[in-house]
Every structure is written in structure tokens, then in C-alpha cells.
Write a protein that holds these residues in place. Structure first.
Motif, PDB file in Angstrom:
ATOM      1  N   LYS A  32      -4.170  29.610  23.686  1.00 45.71           N
ATOM      2  CA  LYS A  32      -4.524  28.551  24.623  1.00 45.71           C
ATOM      3  C   LYS A  32      -4.409  27.227  23.882  1.00 45.71           C
ATOM      4  CE  LYS A  32      -7.731  31.683  26.807  1.00 45.71           C
ATOM      5  NZ  LYS A  32      -9.089  32.148  26.784  1.00 45.71           N
ATOM      6  N   LYS A  33      -4.445  26.122  24.618  1.00 45.52           N
ATOM      7  CA  LYS A  33      -4.354  24.801  23.983  1.00 45.52           C
ATOM      8  C   LYS A  33      -5.444  24.629  22.928  1.00 45.52           C
ATOM      9  CE  LYS A  33      -4.568  22.371  27.710  1.00 45.52           C
ATOM     10  NZ  LYS A  33      -4.632  21.263  28.678  1.00 45.52           N
ATOM     11  N   ALA A  34      -6.662  25.037  23.247  1.00 46.12           N
ATOM     12  CA  ALA A  34      -7.786  24.880  22.316  1.00 46.12           C
ATOM     13  C   ALA A  34      -7.577  25.712  21.051  1.00 46.12           C
ATOM     14  CB  ALA A  34      -9.087  25.279  22.997  1.00 46.12           C
ATOM     15  N   THR A  35      -6.990  26.895  21.195  1.00 48.59           N
ATOM     16  CA  THR A  35      -6.728  27.760  20.034  1.00 48.59           C
ATOM     17  C   THR A  35      -5.722  27.095  19.108  1.00 48.59           C
ATOM     18  OG1 THR A  35      -6.979  29.633  21.539  1.00 48.59           O
ATOM     19  CG2 THR A  35      -6.133  30.120  19.351  1.00 48.59           C
ATOM     20  N   VAL A  36      -4.652  26.563  19.681  1.00 45.47           N
ATOM     21  CA  VAL A  36      -3.621  25.892  18.889  1.00 45.47           C
ATOM     22  C   VAL A  36      -4.212  24.682  18.185  1.00 45.47           C
ATOM     23  CG1 VAL A  36      -1.438  24.631  19.015  1.00 45.47           C
ATOM     24  CG2 VAL A  36      -1.737  26.722  20.338  1.00 45.47           C
ATOM     25  N   ARG A  37      -5.000  23.894  18.897  1.00 47.77           N
ATOM     26  CA  ARG A  37      -5.617  22.699  18.311  1.00 47.77           C
ATOM     27  C   ARG A  37      -6.536  23.075  17.143  1.00 47.77           C
ATOM     28  NH1 ARG A  37      -6.297  17.526  20.266  1.00 47.77           N
ATOM     29  NH2 ARG A  37      -7.806  16.343  19.088  1.00 47.77           N
ATOM     30  N   ARG A  38      -7.342  24.132  17.322  1.00 46.69           N
ATOM     31  CA  ARG A  38      -8.259  24.567  16.261  1.00 46.69           C
ATOM     32  C   ARG A  38      -7.482  24.969  15.008  1.00 46.69           C
ATOM     33  NH1 ARG A  38     -11.295  27.358  19.260  1.00 46.69           N
ATOM     34  NH2 ARG A  38     -10.254  29.347  19.065  1.00 46.69           N
ATOM     35  N   ILE A  39      -6.354  25.615  15.181  1.00 45.13           N
ATOM     36  CA  ILE A  39      -5.539  26.036  14.039  1.00 45.13           C
ATOM     37  C   ILE A  39      -4.914  24.821  13.354  1.00 45.13           C
ATOM     38  CG2 ILE A  39      -3.422  27.247  13.381  1.00 45.13           C
ATOM     39  CD1 ILE A  39      -4.166  29.318  15.598  1.00 45.13           C
ATOM     40  N   ILE A  40      -4.328  23.937  14.158  1.00 41.09           N
ATOM     41  CA  ILE A  40      -3.630  22.775  13.605  1.00 41.09           C
ATOM     42  C   ILE A  40      -4.582  21.826  12.874  1.00 41.09           C
ATOM     43  CG2 ILE A  40      -2.342  20.681  14.237  1.00 41.09           C
ATOM     44  CD1 ILE A  40      -0.943  22.366  16.365  1.00 41.09           C
ATOM     45  N   THR A  41      -5.813  21.713  13.334  1.00 40.08           N
ATOM     46  CA  THR A  41      -6.759  20.781  12.708  1.00 40.08           C
ATOM     47  C   THR A  41      -7.580  21.408  11.582  1.00 40.08           C
ATOM     48  OG1 THR A  41      -8.408  21.261  14.411  1.00 40.08           O
ATOM     49  CG2 THR A  41      -6.980  19.344  14.775  1.00 40.08           C
ATOM     50  N   ASN A  42      -7.362  22.679  11.276  1.00 37.68           N
ATOM     51  CA  ASN A  42      -8.118  23.360  10.230  1.00 37.68           C
ATOM     52  C   ASN A  42      -7.527  23.038   8.851  1.00 37.68           C
ATOM     53  OD1 ASN A  42      -9.522  25.113   8.594  1.00 37.68           O
ATOM     54  ND2 ASN A  42      -9.348  26.838   9.995  1.00 37.68           N
ATOM     55  N   PRO A  43      -8.292  22.360   7.973  1.00 37.60           N
ATOM     56  CA  PRO A  43      -7.774  21.970   6.656  1.00 37.60           C
ATOM     57  C   PRO A  43      -7.566  23.139   5.689  1.00 37.60           C
ATOM     58  CG  PRO A  43     -10.086  21.404   6.821  1.00 37.60           C
ATOM     59  CD  PRO A  43      -9.664  21.893   8.177  1.00 37.60           C
ATOM     60  N   ILE A  44      -7.987  24.326   6.067  1.00 37.50           N
ATOM     61  CA  ILE A  44      -7.839  25.480   5.173  1.00 37.50           C
ATOM     62  C   ILE A  44      -6.362  25.768   4.865  1.00 37.50           C
ATOM     63  CG2 ILE A  44      -7.766  27.369   6.861  1.00 37.50           C
ATOM     64  CD1 ILE A  44      -9.951  28.692   4.977  1.00 37.50           C
ATOM     65  N   TYR A  45      -5.489  25.404   5.829  1.00 38.14           N
ATOM     66  CA  TYR A  45      -4.059  25.675   5.656  1.00 38.14           C
ATOM     67  C   TYR A  45      -3.405  24.766   4.624  1.00 38.14           C
ATOM     68  CZ  TYR A  45      -4.963  28.521   9.697  1.00 38.14           C
ATOM     69  OH  TYR A  45      -5.492  29.453  10.543  1.00 38.14           O
ATOM     70  N   MET A  46      -4.048  23.651   4.279  1.00 33.56           N
ATOM     71  CA  MET A  46      -3.509  22.777   3.222  1.00 33.56           C
ATOM     72  C   MET A  46      -4.290  22.952   1.919  1.00 33.56           C
ATOM     73  SD  MET A  46      -4.614  18.918   3.971  1.00 33.56           S
ATOM     74  CE  MET A  46      -6.311  18.470   4.188  1.00 33.56           C
ATOM     75  N   GLY A  47      -5.049  24.063   1.820  1.00 32.42           N
ATOM     76  CA  GLY A  47      -5.724  24.392   0.570  1.00 32.42           C
ATOM     77  C   GLY A  47      -7.090  23.760   0.413  1.00 32.42           C
ATOM     78  N   LYS A  48      -7.689  23.330   1.495  1.00 36.28           N
ATOM     79  CA  LYS A  48      -9.003  22.680   1.432  1.00 36.28           C
ATOM     80  C   LYS A  48     -10.038  23.504   2.195  1.00 36.28           C
ATOM     81  CE  LYS A  48      -7.245  18.535   0.088  1.00 36.28           C
ATOM     82  NZ  LYS A  48      -7.595  17.285  -0.393  1.00 36.28           N
ATOM     83  N   ILE A  49     -11.291  23.244   1.898  1.00 36.31           N
ATOM     84  CA  ILE A  49     -12.412  23.860   2.575  1.00 36.31           C
ATOM     85  C   ILE A  49     -13.224  22.745   3.217  1.00 36.31           C
ATOM     86  CG2 ILE A  49     -14.569  25.167   2.272  1.00 36.31           C
ATOM     87  CD1 ILE A  49     -12.171  26.906   1.835  1.00 36.31           C
ATOM     88  N   LYS A  50     -13.637  22.926   4.461  1.00 35.35           N
ATOM     89  CA  LYS A  50     -14.439  21.912   5.152  1.00 35.35           C
ATOM     90  C   LYS A  50     -15.881  22.374   5.219  1.00 35.35           C
ATOM     91  CE  LYS A  50     -14.633  19.209   9.373  1.00 35.35           C
ATOM     92  NZ  LYS A  50     -14.003  18.905  10.651  1.00 35.35           N
ATOM     93  N   HIS A  51     -16.798  21.477   4.853  1.00 36.62           N
ATOM     94  CA  HIS A  51     -18.228  21.742   4.963  1.00 36.62           C
ATOM     95  C   HIS A  51     -18.836  20.522   5.632  1.00 36.62           C
ATOM     96  CE1 HIS A  51     -22.458  21.981   3.526  1.00 36.62           C
ATOM     97  NE2 HIS A  51     -22.268  23.239   3.869  1.00 36.62           N
ATOM     98  N   TYR A  52     -19.290  20.699   6.871  1.00 32.88           N
ATOM     99  CA  TYR A  52     -19.718  19.602   7.726  1.00 32.88           C
ATOM    100  C   TYR A  52     -18.564  18.609   7.833  1.00 32.88           C
ATOM    101  CZ  TYR A  52     -24.304  21.685   7.709  1.00 32.88           C
ATOM    102  OH  TYR A  52     -25.346  22.569   7.860  1.00 32.88           O
ATOM    103  N   GLU A  53     -18.734  17.375   7.422  1.00 35.00           N
ATOM    104  CA  GLU A  53     -17.650  16.387   7.564  1.00 35.00           C
ATOM    105  C   GLU A  53     -16.852  16.191   6.279  1.00 35.00           C
ATOM    106  OE1 GLU A  53     -16.752  15.142  10.528  1.00 35.00           O
ATOM    107  OE2 GLU A  53     -18.332  16.456  11.297  1.00 35.00           O
ATOM    108  N   LYS A  54     -17.210  16.873   5.208  1.00 36.32           N
ATOM    109  CA  LYS A  54     -16.517  16.696   3.924  1.00 36.32           C
ATOM    110  C   LYS A  54     -15.517  17.814   3.682  1.00 36.32           C
ATOM    111  CE  LYS A  54     -20.208  14.195   1.629  1.00 36.32           C
ATOM    112  NZ  LYS A  54     -21.070  14.130   0.448  1.00 36.32           N
TER     113      LYS A  54
END
Length: 124
Positions: A32-54
Motif C-alpha cells: 500500500k502507499k503507506a507501506t512503501v512510504r514507511r520503507i522509503i523513509t526508514n534510515p536502516i537501509y542507509m546503515g543508520k539506526i533511528k531512536h526517537y528523532e535521532k
């Protein structure tokens, strides 16, 4: 997002399927659109981990270059935002429930719950 979701679905791709500890199988659904957006905006794919806003450097290897990921974020930020048009409810506050005198509200539902009697009807 919608075009990419349609393309993924037409090619037969589905979301990750997994079994929870309870034994319930989840995922394996269409994109779904929301699924694609969640994947595209997830920084884990560029080697980062997100914790709250950092964001922090992860111990895992990136699968997309940070420059490409940042470009995707810029494209997403520049997309026009379409919000729900609830303010266009012309009869809002005018129509009242005959039995309890409560205001009728503009609403919608995707699933009907069986076995529940509703006192006030809603404008759809």
C-alpha cells in the motif's frame, strides 16, 4: 508512492511474512502507499539506526548510498500534501439525533462490526 505500490503488486511482490510467538502469521500482503512510504523513509537501509528523532551509525552495512536516500527524502518532502476534507461537511452541527439530541458527525468505516446496536446514526 501509489505508482510504486501498484508496480510492486503487479510484479507479485508482497510484504514480509512472519510468524509471531503466538503462532499468528502476519504480513504477506499487498503493498500500500503507506507501506512503501514507511520503507522509503526508514534510515536502516542507509546503515543508520533511528531512536526517537535521532539517527546513529548502525553496525550493519548500508544497502543504499546516503546521497540516494537523502534525494528520496527530498522528493517525499516536496510532494503535495492532500489532507482529508472534513471541513467541507456542509451540515456539520445542524443535524441532530432524534432520540438523544447529539450532533451528527461526518465519519466513515472500512469494516462493519456485527452485533452492536448504535443509538446515533452518522452522516456518510
Amino acid at each position: 508512492m501509489a505508482a510504486l505500490a501498484r508496480e510492486l503488486n503487479s510484479e507479485g511482490h508482497r510484504t514480509k511474512r512472519f510468524e509471531a510467538k503466538s503462532g499468528k502469521v502476519q504480513g504477506g500482503e499487498i503493498f500500500k502507499k503507506a507501506t512503501v512510504r514507511r520503507i522509503i523513509t526508514n534510515p536502516i537501509y542507509m546503515g543508520k539506526i533511528k531512536h526517537y528523532e535521532k539517527q546513529y551509525e548502525g553496525k550493519h552495512e548500508a544497502i543504499i548510498e546516503e546521497e540516494k536516500w537523502q534525494k528520496a527524502q527530498e522528493l517525499i518532502r516536496n510532494q503535495p500534501y492532500r489532507k482529508a476534507k472534513y471541513e467541507e461537511a456542509l451540515l456539520k452541527g445542524i443535524i441532530k439525533c432524534k432520540s438523544c439530541n447529539a450532533n451528527m458527525t461526518l465519519t466513515y468505516a472500512k469494516k462493519r462490526i456485527k452485533g452492536i446496536d448504535i443509538m446515533c446514526a452518522t452522516i456518510i
